[in-house]
Write a protein that holds these residues in place. Sequence first.
Motif, mmCIF file in Angstrom:
data_model
loop_
_atom_site.group_PDB
_atom_site.id
_atom_site.type_symbol
_atom_site.label_atom_id
_atom_site.label_comp_id
_atom_site.label_asym_id
_atom_site.label_seq_id
_atom_site.Cartn_x
_atom_site.Cartn_y
_atom_site.Cartn_z
ATOM 1 N N THR A 1 -20.086 4.764 -70.438
ATOM 2 C CA THR A 1 -20.076 3.744 -69.396
ATOM 3 C C THR A 1 -19.818 4.308 -68.011
ATOM 4 N N THR A 2 -19.419 5.584 -67.931
ATOM 5 C CA THR A 2 -19.096 6.120 -66.610
ATOM 6 C C THR A 2 -20.390 6.451 -65.859
ATOM 7 N N LEU A 3 -20.255 6.676 -64.554
ATOM 8 C CA LEU A 3 -21.434 6.707 -63.684
ATOM 9 C C LEU A 3 -22.412 7.827 -63.984
ATOM 10 N N GLU A 4 -21.930 8.958 -64.535
ATOM 11 C CA GLU A 4 -22.872 10.061 -64.757
ATOM 12 C C GLU A 4 -23.961 9.658 -65.748
ATOM 13 N N TRP A 5 -23.714 8.641 -66.584
ATOM 14 C CA TRP A 5 -24.709 8.226 -67.573
ATOM 15 C C TRP A 5 -25.715 7.229 -67.000
ATOM 16 N N THR A 6 -25.501 6.807 -65.748
ATOM 17 C CA THR A 6 -26.445 5.869 -65.153
ATOM 18 C C THR A 6 -27.611 6.577 -64.471
ATOM 19 N N VAL A 7 -27.488 7.900 -64.277
ATOM 20 C CA VAL A 7 -28.585 8.628 -63.631
ATOM 21 C C VAL A 7 -29.406 9.324 -64.705
ATOM 22 N N PRO A 8 -30.663 9.719 -64.391
ATOM 23 C CA PRO A 8 -31.489 10.373 -65.398
ATOM 24 C C PRO A 8 -30.889 11.702 -65.855
ATOM 25 N N SER A 9 -31.304 12.176 -67.038
ATOM 26 C CA SER A 9 -30.902 13.507 -67.526
ATOM 27 C C SER A 9 -32.115 14.422 -67.452
ATOM 28 N N PRO A 10 -32.004 15.589 -66.838
ATOM 29 C CA PRO A 10 -30.928 16.046 -65.955
ATOM 30 C C PRO A 10 -30.938 15.277 -64.635
ATOM 31 N N PRO A 11 -29.812 15.218 -63.951
ATOM 32 C CA PRO A 11 -29.714 14.373 -62.752
ATOM 33 C C PRO A 11 -30.643 14.846 -61.643
ATOM 34 N N PRO A 12 -31.100 13.935 -60.802
ATOM 35 C CA PRO A 12 -31.895 14.338 -59.636
ATOM 36 C C PRO A 12 -31.036 15.121 -58.644
ATOM 37 N N VAL A 13 -31.706 15.785 -57.702
ATOM 38 C CA VAL A 13 -31.015 16.688 -56.785
ATOM 39 C C VAL A 13 -29.881 15.971 -56.051
ATOM 40 N N ALA B 1 -34.740 18.399 -78.468
ATOM 41 C CA ALA B 1 -35.438 17.155 -78.148
ATOM 42 C C ALA B 1 -35.007 16.675 -76.771
ATOM 43 N N ILE B 2 -35.930 16.018 -76.058
ATOM 44 C CA ILE B 2 -35.603 15.500 -74.734
ATOM 45 C C ILE B 2 -34.515 14.429 -74.882
ATOM 46 N N ALA B 3 -33.449 14.578 -74.070
ATOM 47 C CA ALA B 3 -32.330 13.641 -74.195
ATOM 48 C C ALA B 3 -32.550 12.436 -73.288
ATOM 49 N N PRO B 4 -32.189 11.244 -73.754
ATOM 50 C CA PRO B 4 -32.240 10.078 -72.873
ATOM 51 C C PRO B 4 -31.134 10.145 -71.828
ATOM 52 N N ALA B 5 -31.154 9.208 -70.890
ATOM 53 C CA ALA B 5 -30.150 9.228 -69.829
ATOM 54 C C ALA B 5 -28.752 9.003 -70.393
ATOM 55 N N ASN B 6 -28.662 8.230 -71.451
ATOM 56 C CA ASN B 6 -27.331 7.882 -71.939
ATOM 57 C C ASN B 6 -27.273 7.973 -73.469
ATOM 58 N N PRO B 7 -27.260 9.185 -74.007
ATOM 59 C CA PRO B 7 -27.367 9.331 -75.467
ATOM 60 C C PRO B 7 -26.158 8.808 -76.232
#
Lengths: 533, 205
Positions: free
Chosen positions: A504-516, A494-500
């Motif tokens: 709280t750390t910064l990697e979860w603030t960007v979309p999944s998968p992250p932009p370039v 299933a498509i994962a949301p940005a922050n499943p």
Amino acid sequence: MRKETKYVSYLDYEGQYKGIFGWIFSTDHKRLGLLYLYAIALFFFVGAILGLTMRVELATPGETIMKAQAYNGVFTVHGVIMIFMVVIPGLSAVFGNFFLPLMIGAKDVAFPKLNRLTWWILIAGSILAIASQFLREGPPDTGWTFYAPYSTKTGTSVIIATTAAFVLGFASILTGLNFIVTIHRLRAPGMKFFNMPLFPWALYAASWIQLLATPVVGITLVMLIFERLFGIGFFNPDLGGDPILFQHLFWIYSHPAVYIMILPAMGVITEVIPTFCQRRIYGYKAIAISSLAIAAVGFFVWGHHMYTSGMSEQARWFFSLLTFIVAVPSAIKVFNWIATMYRGSINLQAPFLYALFFIFLFIIGGTTGLILGAVAPNVQVHDTSFVVAHFHYIIFGGMGFAFFSGLHYWFPKMYGRMYNLKAANWGAIILFIGFNLLYFPQFIIGYQGMPRRYYDYLPQFQWAQTISLIGGIILFIGFFVMVGNLVRGAKKGAIAPANPWNGTTLEWTVPSPPPVENFDEDPIIKSDPYDYK
Amino acid sequence: MSQHENHAFEHRDDEAKKLGMWLFIFTELLLFGGLFLVYSIFRSQYPDSFHEGSLELSVTIGAINTIILLVSSASVAVALTAIQKNNTKLSMQMLLLTVFLAAAFLVNKYFEWGAKFHHGLYPGSELMQLLDRGHHLYFSLYFFMTGLHALHIIIGMILLLISYFKVKAGKVKMDDFMHLENAALYWHLVDLIWIFLFPLMYLIS
């Protein structure tokens, strides 16, 4: 600030090169992280197959499927692959590359081209190491420790294996260098050292060890190669050299190397536990500083590998004392992890399950490490399967399970898809059972005198070797469940949301998968990276 | 802070490049550090042999090479200062002088090693096997350490030559000189290691 750019994930991005070249010539830290993941997974599989053949050989006393010389080759190459190609690059190269820039709010590492070169060096070294198994002289039979003077005399392909270790060391140094500069220079505006999440802290400490310890073993291996080529006698007592000197030089690197492996593993666990307890990490500063303390003290404990090799009494108690001191910061971390769970709202998903298993196995591995660090019992169990069990509990039970934890934790971010949660939990449980069945009996028979690195044994150890073999097979079943689930998840999940996980750390603030480019605008830095509301 | 201004848009980060070079220099120091450790242990075990072995080396050639490297460190420093003051021509001349001095060092080394080889003294030779243990270790270390150092001289020369061509092409210039600065840093390291090697090998008699 910047004009709106259309979101393109790093997986779909089409740059200068197409197809596979878009990956192997990429300087994107995220793509390189995945390249490391695939390479290391392959090496791990090869190493694990070698490990399983050893267990099959030990299924019965005497010769089962191979002769003594073949067994020597298998345990040596198993060790070289697992140490130099799997666990040393392991967490820092895969998750460090992928998530260090994301977690500190950077667009990439400090030297992206060097990063790409590092991957190539790792592959070159790995090809050499695997080639050593197939050359005409036969696989090296010295053990991964290459102890002199035997390694200077044996007719097997030691030179190519040590060259491989040297080349792989170079990759390790460059990764460490890249990460240190990245952390110093590329933290997002407003992020001070003590605003960083704790995984970058752990990477920082490990990177310093990679940088400062690896050259010592590098020069030692080059000396060994020259000794074989030119009959120089640095480590050969017949020519005036000193084999104990080789052991010292080797362990000056190879003990700190254990902390290269385990510090990033601890860092992953430190990320997973607060997220799945939805609770601020307990003792942030204590954990951050204990990473540096482990790195610093870890440089001065190497002698505990050599209590029986011939050292003065003073040296032995000195190294023993330091070994006990280095256990303190590790224990600080364990207490803090457990304190974090207290009154947290625990979400028992696969990453957290692996983290719990990590703590359990790490405590067993760590306390048996103290038994080995004390001089008197060490002399009793030195070079027995007790040692084998101890370091597999640390390296596989610790670093390996932390790797699986991190893989399940960050998987939705890396692929933008989710695996089957239930199957992941079952995979973790099967691995845990298989692991303990495989390695725990080795403590007991090691204590009773089963030597390590023997292809044969006395009949009274049969029961334990049988349990270990069963454990090994269960472990393999666990791998297949885990890997199958993840591969299926990456393709069809299933498509994962940005922050499943509600991290709280910064990697979860960007979309999944992250932009370039990771962050389209500079991220907002909170003073507390673990601020759960 | 410049770090913050650079963060989002500017890819060039001179401080990072310099930090990276310093870290790499640390690894080089530890690489040689392992050798110096081995040296100190064997010298304390065989002090007489090391003393006698060093008598076989030519202090004159060693001293000339020391002077050559010291001058080359100065010339590369001048090259760096010249580019910072936008004096491209002087910088290029000084870089060529540095490379020339490095080559002179290697020529001297070649004659030094050549004389030893001529007498049958080299790693793996029959004569080496006949020597007593202390002498054997001394000459093994001599060839190993000076050989590794010579390799670093060659790497340094390549870096300096690349810098030269970058200055020539205008890629290294007054406001963008990190490549030259890092090459110079590396060159100082090569020089520094020799400053330790020279007394430890030549002057212990």
